[in-house]
Design a protein around this motif. Structure first.
Motif, mmCIF file in Angstrom:
data_model
loop_
_atom_site.group_PDB
_atom_site.id
_atom_site.type_symbol
_atom_site.label_atom_id
_atom_site.label_comp_id
_atom_site.label_asym_id
_atom_site.label_seq_id
_atom_site.Cartn_x
_atom_site.Cartn_y
_atom_site.Cartn_z
ATOM 1 N N PRO A 182 -10.178 0.034 0.632
ATOM 2 C CA PRO A 182 -9.366 -0.821 -0.249
ATOM 3 C C PRO A 182 -7.951 -0.977 0.300
ATOM 4 C CG PRO A 182 -10.581 0.812 -1.525
ATOM 5 C CD PRO A 182 -10.756 1.184 -0.081
ATOM 6 N N SER A 183 -7.409 -2.190 0.233
ATOM 7 C CA SER A 183 -6.027 -2.396 0.641
ATOM 8 C C SER A 183 -5.114 -1.532 -0.220
ATOM 9 C CB SER A 183 -5.576 -3.840 0.487
ATOM 10 O OG SER A 183 -6.595 -4.724 0.459
ATOM 11 N N CYS A 184 -3.891 -1.356 0.281
ATOM 12 C CA CYS A 184 -2.948 -0.463 -0.404
ATOM 13 C C CYS A 184 -2.746 -0.883 -1.858
ATOM 14 C CB CYS A 184 -1.623 -0.447 0.349
ATOM 15 S SG CYS A 184 -0.445 0.767 -0.292
ATOM 16 N N HIS A 185 -2.628 -2.180 -2.113
ATOM 17 C CA HIS A 185 -2.350 -2.616 -3.488
ATOM 18 C C HIS A 185 -3.556 -2.439 -4.404
ATOM 19 C CE1 HIS A 185 -4.199 -6.447 -2.114
ATOM 20 N NE2 HIS A 185 -4.492 -6.627 -3.381
ATOM 21 N N LYS A 186 -4.764 -2.418 -3.822
ATOM 22 C CA LYS A 186 -5.955 -2.178 -4.632
ATOM 23 C C LYS A 186 -6.055 -0.697 -5.027
ATOM 24 C CE LYS A 186 -8.443 -4.798 -5.749
ATOM 25 N NZ LYS A 186 -8.376 -5.726 -6.919
ATOM 26 N N LYS A 187 -5.529 0.168 -4.179
ATOM 27 C CA LYS A 187 -5.603 1.601 -4.453
ATOM 28 C C LYS A 187 -4.419 2.095 -5.286
ATOM 29 C CE LYS A 187 -6.350 6.094 -2.223
ATOM 30 N NZ LYS A 187 -7.548 6.422 -3.017
ATOM 31 N N TYR A 188 -3.229 1.561 -5.004
ATOM 32 C CA TYR A 188 -2.024 2.092 -5.639
ATOM 33 C C TYR A 188 -1.306 1.096 -6.550
ATOM 34 C CZ TYR A 188 -2.505 6.000 -2.395
ATOM 35 O OH TYR A 188 -2.976 7.089 -1.707
ATOM 36 N N ASN A 197 3.599 -0.481 -6.038
ATOM 37 C CA ASN A 197 3.643 0.660 -5.115
ATOM 38 C C ASN A 197 3.322 0.242 -3.688
ATOM 39 O OD1 ASN A 197 4.400 2.821 -6.826
ATOM 40 N ND2 ASN A 197 2.340 2.896 -7.689
ATOM 41 N N ALA A 198 2.457 -0.754 -3.511
ATOM 42 C CA ALA A 198 2.162 -1.256 -2.160
ATOM 43 C C ALA A 198 3.392 -1.934 -1.567
ATOM 44 C CB ALA A 198 0.988 -2.228 -2.202
ATOM 45 N N LEU A 199 4.106 -2.677 -2.398
ATOM 46 C CA LEU A 199 5.347 -3.316 -1.952
ATOM 47 C C LEU A 199 6.358 -2.264 -1.523
ATOM 48 C CD1 LEU A 199 7.046 -5.965 -1.726
ATOM 49 C CD2 LEU A 199 7.804 -5.493 -4.056
ATOM 50 N N LEU A 200 6.509 -1.224 -2.327
ATOM 51 C CA LEU A 200 7.471 -0.168 -2.015
ATOM 52 C C LEU A 200 7.037 0.651 -0.799
ATOM 53 C CD1 LEU A 200 8.327 1.017 -5.637
ATOM 54 C CD2 LEU A 200 9.805 -0.256 -4.062
ATOM 55 N N ALA A 201 5.734 0.856 -0.646
ATOM 56 C CA ALA A 201 5.239 1.576 0.532
ATOM 57 C C ALA A 201 5.597 0.818 1.803
ATOM 58 C CB ALA A 201 3.728 1.773 0.441
ATOM 59 N N GLY A 202 5.427 -0.512 1.779
ATOM 60 C CA GLY A 202 5.818 -1.321 2.925
ATOM 61 C C GLY A 202 7.301 -1.247 3.191
ATOM 62 N N CYS A 215 -1.243 3.885 4.203
ATOM 63 C CA CYS A 215 -1.075 2.664 4.991
ATOM 64 C C CYS A 215 -1.148 2.918 6.488
ATOM 65 C CB CYS A 215 0.279 2.014 4.677
ATOM 66 S SG CYS A 215 0.370 1.217 3.076
ATOM 67 N N ILE A 216 -0.561 4.007 6.934
ATOM 68 C CA ILE A 216 -0.411 4.208 8.380
ATOM 69 C C ILE A 216 -1.516 5.074 8.976
ATOM 70 C CG2 ILE A 216 1.051 6.272 8.355
ATOM 71 C CD1 ILE A 216 2.781 4.818 10.522
ATOM 72 N N THR A 217 -2.366 5.639 8.142
ATOM 73 C CA THR A 217 -3.466 6.469 8.664
ATOM 74 C C THR A 217 -4.812 5.859 8.275
ATOM 75 O OG1 THR A 217 -3.379 7.907 6.709
ATOM 76 C CG2 THR A 217 -2.118 8.601 8.641
ATOM 77 N N ASP A 218 -4.875 4.519 8.328
ATOM 78 C CA ASP A 218 -6.100 3.857 7.869
ATOM 79 C C ASP A 218 -7.018 3.412 8.999
ATOM 80 O OD1 ASP A 218 -4.657 1.777 8.862
ATOM 81 O OD2 ASP A 218 -4.834 0.482 7.108
ATOM 82 N N GLY A 219 -6.890 4.051 10.168
ATOM 83 C CA GLY A 219 -7.884 3.837 11.214
ATOM 84 C C GLY A 219 -7.671 2.647 12.116
#
Length: 297
Positions: free
Chosen positions: A101-107, A111-116, A41-45
């Motif tokens: 791909p957005s975080c939820h598409k990849k993980y 997991n995207a909710l928890l990553a946030g 999420c945080i290293t996506d450019g």
């Protein structure tokens, strides 16, 4: 002057990218997906505008931008968590973010909710545990953390997101858009500017001025986003254009048209630069303000 600006901007971004990994979570047994998704999420450019503002406003008042790194990392964590959550199917339901791909598409959604969630809490852990208290007072750190919490929460970014959700399927007017964007976009930019001021030792008047400056560039930033959704290059943006129109979403362009929207960007940019003229040594910020107004991605 432009070459100097680009070199200065690169210096800040390189410094931030080089130092960010030390603030990110290490993989723990049986939960490797958490550190992977957080890092994703945080290293996506991203453009890193918010951390750059933290660093530059700190430099403006004390000459040493490096000591503000934990605060720059914290605000990018907040920004990154908000994007991961914005992309979820229950929110904007976006499959792509910055060409990936957005975080939820990849993980996956959970997991995207928890990553946030992890990034949100990690931001304040970073301020509390990574600040050098031999150089920054606990009072400064607490004050900066309080600004970040206020601007990211109910009275700032989250409040703006609620207005956005409440406006779905409705024809919002320009005043509603301005209220929404002052919270959803400008508030976190204000947090960046004011945190840098606080860490740099600025007085109350200058902290307030930094907030006024941020309000101007934050609104201009959002209007430029609306303009780019109409006439931007999808390859540069890293996402499809025209989604606002497809979703029948009220934007500055749909309400005011391209020409008037661009005039509003120009007016806000000029007002922001007028505020910067009250800060000694703000040449880089003036160039950054113009760069943001003329960006194509």
């Amino acid at each position: 002057m432009m070459n100097d600006f680009k070199m200065h901007l690169k210096e800040y971004v390189d410094f931030f990218e080089d130092n960010l990994p030390q603030f990110l979570p290490k993989a723990e047994p049986h939960q490797e997906v958490l550190s992977e998704s957080v890092t994703y999420c945080i290293t996506d450019g991203g453009k890193r505008i918010r951390p750059v503002l933290v660093l530059e406003f700190c430099r403006l008042f004390c000459g040493d931008y490096k000591k503000a790194m934990p605060f720059a990392a914290a605000i990018e964590m907040i920004h990154s968590y908000s994007l991961a959550h914005d992309d979820l199917p229950c929110m904007d339901d976006d499959d792509m973010r910055r060409g990936k791909p957005s975080c939820h598409k990849k993980y996956g959604e959970a997991n995207a909710l928890l990553a946030g969630d992890a990034l949100l809490t990690l931001a304040f852990d970073t301020i509390a545990s990574k600040t050098d208290f031999s150089d920054i007072s606990p009072l400064q750190a607490i004050r900066a953390a309080g600004v970040l919490a206020e601007k990211a929460g109910v009275y700032g970014m989250i409040g703006g997101q609620v207005i956005d959700l409440q406006s779905e399927g409705k024809k919002a007017d320009v005043e509603i858009l301005k209220l929404m964007d002052s919270k959803k976009t400008s508030a976190l930019i204000a947090a960046a500017c004011q945190m840098g001021c606080i860490v740099g030792g600025a007085d109350e008047a200058d902290i307030a001025l930094a907030g006024e400056y941020a309000e101007k560039i934050g609104l201009a930033f959002q209007i430029v986003d609306d303009i780019l959704d109409v006439k931007g290059d999808a390859k540069l943006l890293g996402k499809p254009v025209g989604s606002d129109s497809e979703n029948d979403k009220s934007t500055y362009v749909s309400l005011l048209g391209l020409e008037q929207s661009q005039r509003l960007v120009d007016d806000l940019t000029n007002e922001a630069i007028e505020i910067l003229n009250r800060f000694e040594g703000s040449e880089f910020l003036r160039e950054l303000t113009l760069f943001l107004a003329k960006r194509d991605y």
